[in-house]
Design an enzyme around this catalytic site. Structure first.
Site, PDB file in Angstrom:
ATOM      1  N   GLN A 192       6.686   3.320  -1.706  1.00  0.00           N
ATOM      2  CA  GLN A 192       7.816   3.637  -2.299  1.00  0.00           C
ATOM      3  C   GLN A 192       8.055   5.126  -2.232  1.00  0.00           C
ATOM      4  O   GLN A 192       8.972   5.658  -2.542  1.00  0.00           O
ATOM      5  CB  GLN A 192       7.798   3.074  -3.688  1.00  0.00           C
ATOM      6  N   ALA A 213       8.094   1.863   7.224  1.00  0.00           N
ATOM      7  CA  ALA A 213       9.471   2.437   7.674  1.00  0.00           C
ATOM      8  C   ALA A 213      10.511   2.137   6.891  1.00  0.00           C
ATOM      9  O   ALA A 213      11.372   3.118   6.743  1.00  0.00           O
ATOM     10  CB  ALA A 213       9.627   2.298   9.167  1.00  0.00           C
ATOM     11  N   HIS A 214      10.737   0.646   6.730  1.00  0.00           N
ATOM     12  CA  HIS A 214      12.079   0.466   6.135  1.00  0.00           C
ATOM     13  C   HIS A 214      12.332   0.943   4.841  1.00  0.00           C
ATOM     14  O   HIS A 214      13.480   0.833   4.329  1.00  0.00           O
ATOM     15  CB  HIS A 214      11.994  -1.155   6.255  1.00  0.00           C
ATOM     16  N   THR A 250      -0.309  -5.680  21.490  1.00  0.00           N
ATOM     17  CA  THR A 250       0.541  -4.660  22.162  1.00  0.00           C
ATOM     18  C   THR A 250       1.416  -4.055  21.402  1.00  0.00           C
ATOM     19  O   THR A 250       1.957  -4.659  20.252  1.00  0.00           O
ATOM     20  CB  THR A 250       1.600  -5.607  23.103  1.00  0.00           C
ATOM     21  N   CYS A 338       9.831  -8.515  -3.952  1.00  0.00           N
ATOM     22  CA  CYS A 338       8.904  -9.311  -3.129  1.00  0.00           C
ATOM     23  C   CYS A 338       8.044 -10.308  -4.016  1.00  0.00           C
ATOM     24  O   CYS A 338       7.060 -10.873  -3.625  1.00  0.00           O
ATOM     25  CB  CYS A 338       7.686  -8.363  -2.646  1.00  0.00           C
TER      26      CYS A 338
HETATM   27  C1  LIG Z   1       4.632   0.001  -3.353  1.00  0.00           C
HETATM   28  C2  LIG Z   1       4.922  -1.191  -2.252  1.00  0.00           C
HETATM   29  N1  LIG Z   1       4.000  -1.616  -1.491  1.00  0.00           N
HETATM   30  C3  LIG Z   1       3.856  -2.383  -0.606  1.00  0.00           C
HETATM   31  C4  LIG Z   1       5.159  -3.068  -0.254  1.00  0.00           C
HETATM   32  C5  LIG Z   1       4.947  -4.002   0.938  1.00  0.00           C
HETATM   33  O1  LIG Z   1       5.847  -3.332   1.964  1.00  0.00           O
HETATM   34  P1  LIG Z   1       6.059  -4.376   3.226  1.00  0.00           P
HETATM   35  O2  LIG Z   1       7.243  -5.598   2.685  1.00  0.00           O
HETATM   36  O3  LIG Z   1       6.767  -3.616   4.281  1.00  0.00           O
HETATM   37  O4  LIG Z   1       4.956  -5.052   3.740  1.00  0.00           O
HETATM   38  C6  LIG Z   1       6.294  -2.689  -0.776  1.00  0.00           C
HETATM   39  C7  LIG Z   1       7.336  -3.288  -0.733  1.00  0.00           C
HETATM   40  O5  LIG Z   1       8.372  -3.635  -1.526  1.00  0.00           O
HETATM   41  C8  LIG Z   1       6.030  -1.754  -2.043  1.00  0.00           C
HETATM   42  O6  LIG Z   1       7.139  -1.463  -2.794  1.00  0.00           O
END
Ligand SMILES: Cc1ncc(COP(=O)(O)O)c(C=O)c1O
Length: 396
Positions: A192, A213-214, A250, A338
């Site tokens: 973050q 990256a996102h 790859t 998540c």
């Molecule tokens: C603090 C933190 N760690 C890890 C992640 C996991 O990222 P990813 O979904 O790209 O694996 C996130 C995604 O929300 C996050 O906010």
């Protein structure tokens, strides 16, 4: 390397969930385009098309190292499929390399599920014994708590830099100093934080650092783990020996190019964006507090991201606010995107000891490049109307 060619499109103005994901920057899309088309070579091959791909991967590695102020000669960058994978590689790779069973690990109750679940998996298999640090109402872990939790032979400390739900920043440099003083390795989840606050790998003093990256306007499905020179870890994925033997498979060349371009751009724009977003953040807080009664701002407000804001709104359910805002074209979140699609009660706010009504009525607003003062005002207006209608029972 990356040219700033266009501002984000107006469609993103009402998108206020950049902590979940940020739209791909046009400049990043442009940098990736050749690698989705004519430059399709496999980076492990030795003819010009492959060498060109390998060169692009190495250039992205350098972009990451420079953007995060890591020693170019001493630091390894392992490209992964996500921050989740980078975190799992750090945890499992370190625990397995430690040769201890169970290996003692120190982490915090407010970590992202990527960290929580990877460490719990090791715990259930008897491979790790985790001390979970608590947080107080500020949401910050106490550096003295890190020191108290150390045991002879502690293998790893793993803490996030910025919390995904509140934006609160952990005192990582202090924790790293403690770690260093006791010869313990420390991993930082900077998913973050990267591109939003200064992330200086060398100055933070951590041994491992995860990003994706996102979250900084790059592509989804690509992340990286930085590993300080001299730190040995075991791989999770075995195969063709790519990424220095630490992540076989790859390479996702276009994604890696996108990550490199995105981090370079984010770091270049960071200071100006941070000032702008801090202003917008203040505008949203003041706007909502002047229009809506019973609004609480969650977490330490002096150690936090300029972009993320967590509000507890009395007498409403956060997910209902999110749904009704969605109907009006605004994207916000109730908790971490998540965890159970963001509808579960937040483990972060609960751990902070906040009253149940505030946890239930929590919403997260996370700002980014597409947001403006006028879209922030639109957000405040829509929030005030939605909360009012929910309190009157009109939208129940
Ligand atoms: C603090 C933190 N760690 C890890 C992640 C996991 O990222 P990813 O979904 O790209 O694996 C996130 C995604 O929300 C996050 O906010």
């Amino acid at each position: 390397m990356v040219e700033l060619t266009a501002m984000p499109s107006p469609e993103t103005a009402h998108y206020f969930d950049h902590a979940a994901t940020a739209p791909l920057a046009p400049e990043v899309q442009e940098a990736m385009r050749p690698y989705l088309g004519e430059r399709f070579g496999n980076a492990s091959t030795i003819y010009p098309l492959g060498v060109e791909a390998a060169y692009a991967v190495e250039r992205a590695r350098l972009q990451v190292l420079r953007a995060l102020h890591a020693d170019e000669a001493q630091t390894r960058v392992v490209f992964t499929g996500s921050a989740t994978e980078a975190i799992n590689l750090a945890h499992k790779g370190m625990v397995w390399a430690s040769g201890r069973r169970p290996a003692h690990v120190i982490s915090c109750v407010t970590e992202h599920s990527a960290s929580l679940q990877s460490l719990r998996w090791l715990e259930t298999r008897g491979e790790a014994a985790v001390t979970w640090l608590p947080v107080g109402v500020t949401g910050r872990a106490d550096p003295a708590g890190v020191e108290r939790a150390l045991r002879p032979g502690t293998a790893l400390i793993s803490l996030m830099l910025a919390n995904s739900e509140t934006g609160v920043l952990h005192p990582i440099a202090e924790a790293a100093r403690t770690a260093r003083a006791h010869g313990v390795l420390i991993h930082c989840d900077a998913a973050q934080a990267a591109g939003k606050v200064p992330v200086d790998f060398a100055a933070l003093g951590v041994d491992l650092l995860s990003i994706n990256a996102h979250k900084f306007h790059g592509p989804k499905g690509v992340g990286a783990l930085l590993i300080r020179g001299g730190v040995e870890i075991e791989p999770l994925i075995h195969g063709g020996g790519q990424e220095g033997g630490l992540r076989a498979g790859t390479e996702n060349v276009a994604g890696i190019v996108g990550l490199g371009a995105a981090i370079e751009l984010a770091v270049r724009l960071r200071e100006a964006e941070a000032t702008r977003l801090l202003g917008l953040r203040r505008r949203v807080i003041e706007g909502v507090q002047s229009r809506v009664r019973g609004v609480h701002v969650h977490g330490d407000q002096t150690h936090c991201l300029p972009s993320t804001l967590n509000l507890g709104i009395e007498d409403v359910e956060g997910p209902r606010v999110v749904a009704l805002m969605g109907e009006r074209g605004f994207s916000i979140a109730a908790g971490s995107a998540c965890t159970a699609r963001g509808t579960a009660r937040s483990h972060v706010l609960t751990a902070m000891g906040l009253p149940e009504a505030q946890v239930a009525g929590a919403i997260r607003i996370s700002l980014g490049r597409g947001n403006t003062a006028s879209s922030a005002d639109d957000l405040v207006e829509a929030l005030a109307e939605v909360i009012d209608s929910l309190r009157r029972g009109e939208s129940a």
